[in-house]
Design an enzyme around this catalytic site. Structure first.
Site, PDB file in Angstrom:
ATOM      1  N   SER A 142       0.836  -1.189   0.000  1.00 15.90           N
ATOM      2  CA  SER A 142       0.000   0.000   0.000  1.00 15.90           C
ATOM      3  C   SER A 142       0.877   1.247   0.000  1.00 15.90           C
ATOM      4  O   SER A 142       2.092   1.151   0.124  1.00 15.90           O
ATOM      5  CB  SER A 142      -0.924  -0.006   1.216  1.00 15.90           C
ATOM      6  N   LYS A 143       0.209   2.376  -0.103  1.00 15.25           N
ATOM      7  CA  LYS A 143       0.938   3.633  -0.300  1.00 15.25           C
ATOM      8  C   LYS A 143       2.136   3.852   0.612  1.00 15.25           C
ATOM      9  O   LYS A 143       3.122   4.441   0.235  1.00 15.25           O
ATOM     10  CB  LYS A 143      -0.018   4.824  -0.154  1.00 15.25           C
ATOM     11  N   ARG A 144       2.010   3.416   1.856  1.00 12.27           N
ATOM     12  CA  ARG A 144       3.065   3.736   2.810  1.00 12.27           C
ATOM     13  C   ARG A 144       4.225   2.750   2.792  1.00 12.27           C
ATOM     14  O   ARG A 144       5.241   2.973   3.430  1.00 12.27           O
ATOM     15  CB  ARG A 144       2.476   3.827   4.222  1.00 12.27           C
ATOM     16  N   ASP A 145       4.098   1.645   2.084  1.00 17.13           N
ATOM     17  CA  ASP A 145       5.157   0.652   2.094  1.00 17.13           C
ATOM     18  C   ASP A 145       6.350   1.101   1.261  1.00 17.13           C
ATOM     19  O   ASP A 145       6.195   1.850   0.297  1.00 17.13           O
ATOM     20  CB  ASP A 145       4.617  -0.681   1.555  1.00 17.13           C
TER      21      ASP A 145
ATOM     22  N   VAL B 281       6.624   0.869  -2.720  1.00 12.29           N
ATOM     23  CA  VAL B 281       5.776   1.613  -3.636  1.00 12.29           C
ATOM     24  C   VAL B 281       6.301   3.037  -3.865  1.00 12.29           C
ATOM     25  O   VAL B 281       5.706   3.807  -4.571  1.00 12.29           O
ATOM     26  CB  VAL B 281       4.313   1.705  -3.164  1.00 12.29           C
TER      27      VAL B 281
END
Length: 523
Positions: A264-267, A270
């Site tokens: 997800s966005k925070r990983d 990405v």
RNA sequence: GUCCCGUUCGUCUAGCCUGGCCUAGGACCCUAGAUUUUCAUUCUAGUAACAGGGGUUCAAAUCCCCUACGGGAUACCA
């Protein structure tokens, strides 16, 4: 039959940055193309008008170029003196190919493979909700407009409803697909509904445009994420309807976050590829690391070059299981690559990270000094962005960190030692601190190598000579080397870690060293 | 819900197709030691895995089945 020239493509949609998962997909396509001696095509799938931006496109192109994933055909792009793109199978932007899609839609409508559907999004949402409520084993379009009569269609049109165009799927047929990674898989078309090929208004959707382009661009192999697996089945049937052979498919597993879940966005994985560039990750290290996420070079080697990868790459040996993104190993890999660089390459790469610490023009004016300074840190960083914090003490008096405070307070006599050392340095032919005229000292010296410890100008002090004088003072004080060095290092650099002590003093230079010693010392 | 794919050290993986060479190999991480004035580098050593259960076989990490868990799909996104 003659084997066609292998042609592969990476087909991103410019709706966001190129993250590492996308880069890896591009890389596997690229590596397969290169290993087969074929062409690598970049095609832009920009049919989602609402989300596609030119900014995203530029980021994607720059990201691929940075990683060294060069494309033979596709958007034209120049980076680092190299140009990419062009080609005879274009246009390579789907929005420039609408005529082509329109022509094939007519053909499919005429042959009965496609039909007009007048359902509205609301109607379809309602249908899905009903299916879910009824716990239906099938969820999707039920084919209600499959066989509308001419009158019924006219009636819908009269209501002002613009139709979309759907592909007519077989009702109950087992389609066997061969996947280069998964092997043979059977899928029953009962699971698949009549999918939409063209939006109302004529802009095609992914599955349709993709097939038309793959035909026109003579694509022979498609490597893509496993989320496209079922699309492969739909596409295969469309290829057949159009009278063309389907390319070979390879569906690779997705990259997972460290917990094993969906990225997800925070990983970390990405992050945009360009962010890695800006943070000073070596491109070759990032390339190497993501190649390893699902593919192994050999049983006992993790570090390899692009060329070695191309020579060894086999799509069939890409794993079927998703790989978790491990930042530690990426960072280790970055350090490995940085240590293999020549000092000149390291300097070039470091400049953008270090120069902001300095006044305008200071980078060039202090080339010798910076060369010596950076040489000490090449094996002490994994990312170039670590450099500013590690070098700052050379340019400004540092605040002491916790460990430095402790070292400074460890022995009651330490302030006297500092003062004595200040006296000693003051009387020596030590280089001036950063910004001063260090020409006599800094020419072509690379500190870590003793054999290079030979300043150009006669009489200029070397780090080793500084060491001799310092040891003499320590003997005079009657203390151990370690007792002396730790508090002094703390006062000078603000921390307890860093390059060799004499290198630090020598590099810091006389005025700053004396000033800091006096600040923490007492006679 | 339904369908598809997967599951070897904490992580990336080798081995699996073509059972025996596997007392399961490498790398990251971690730990200990050596080197060094600290840190880093380098070197040495160590901890640590075949998801579970059935079967087939003289023999299974390797073949088959089931279960569990994870991922993907199920859009007028790609």
């Amino acid at each position: 039959m003659i084997h066609p020239t292998p042609r592969l493509r990476f087909a991103p949609s410019p709706t966001g940055p190129l993250h590492l998962g996308g880069a890896r997909t591009a890389m596997y396509n690229w590596a397969l193309a290169r290993s087969l001696g074929g062409a690598f095509v970049l095609r832009i799938e920009d049919t989602d008008r609402a989300r596609s931006t030119d900014e995203s496109l530029q980021i994607i192109l720059a990201g691929l170029a940075w990683l060294g994933i060069d494309w033979d055909e596709g958007p034209e792009f120049t980076a680092g003196g190299r140009s990419f793109g062009g080609g005879d199978f274009g246009p390579y932007f789907q929005m420039q190919r609408l005529d082509r899609y329109a022509a094939l839609v007519e053909q499919l409508l005429a042959s009965g493979h496609a039909y007009k559907c007048y359902c509205t999004p609301e109607e379809l949402a309602e249908l899905r909700a009903e299916q879910k409520a009824a716990k239906s084993s099938f969820i999707g379009y039920d084919g209600r407009h499959r066989d509308l009569t001419a009158e019924q269609r006219a009636e819908k049109e009269a209501q002002g409803i613009q139709p979309n165009i759907r592909f007519r799927m077989p009702d109950d047929e087992v389609v066997r697909v061969h996947d280069l990674i998964r092997g043979d898989v059977e899928v029953n078309t009962k699971q698949l509904d009549d999918w939409v090929m063209v939006r109302p208004g004529g802009v095609p959707l992914y599955n349709f445009a993709c097939v038309v382009d793959d035909i026109d661009m003579k694509i022979t192999h498609v490597v893509r994420g496993e989320e496209h697996f079922l699309n492969g089945v739909k596409q295969r049937l469309l290829f057949e309807a159009l009278g063309h052979e389907c390319p070979q498919y390879a569906h690779i597993p997705l990259i997972l976050n460290p917990k094993g879940g969906k990225l997800s966005k925070r990983d970390p994985g990405v992050k945009s590829t360009l962010e890695y560039r800006d943070l000073g990750y070596p491109a070759a290290a990032v390339f190497n690391y993501i190649a390893l996420l699902g593919w192994g070079f050999s049983a006992d080697r993790d570090v390899f070059t692009r060329d070695e990868m191309v020579a060894a790459f086999q799509i069939g040996s890409v794993g079927k299981a998703g790989a978790k993104f491990d930042v530690d190993k990426l960072h280790w890999m970055c350090g490995e690559y940085i240590r293999t660089w020549s000092l000149d390459d390291f300097l070039t790469a470091s400049r953008g990270h270090v120069e902001p610490l300095l006044a305008d023009g200071a980078w060039d004016a202090n080339a010798g000094f910076l060369r010596n300074a950076l040489a000490l840190f090449q094996e002490r960083v994994q990312l170039l962005s670590e450099l500013p914090d590690k070098l700052r003490w050379l340019f400004e008096d540092p605040a002491l960190d916790a460990a430095a405070q402790k070292n400074l307070g460890k022995h009651a006599d330490a302030p006297q030692w500092l003062a004595a050392y200040a006296d000693l340095l003051e009387g020596m032919d030590l280089p001036p601190s950063f910004g001063g005229d260090r020409a006599a000292f800094d020419t072509a010296v690379r500190l870590p190598s003793p054999e290079d410890d030979a300043p150009a100008a006669a009489g200029a002090l070397t780090p080793n000579q500084l060491g001799d004088a310092t040891r003499a003072l320590i003997a005079e004080l009657g203390i151990k080397f370690g007792q002396f060095v730790h508090p002094v290092r703390a006062a000078l650099t603000g921390t307890n870690k860093g390059p060799g002590f004499f290198d630090c003093v020598w590099l810091l230079g006389k005025d700053a060293a004396v000033r800091r010693l006096r600040a923490h010392g007492r006679a």
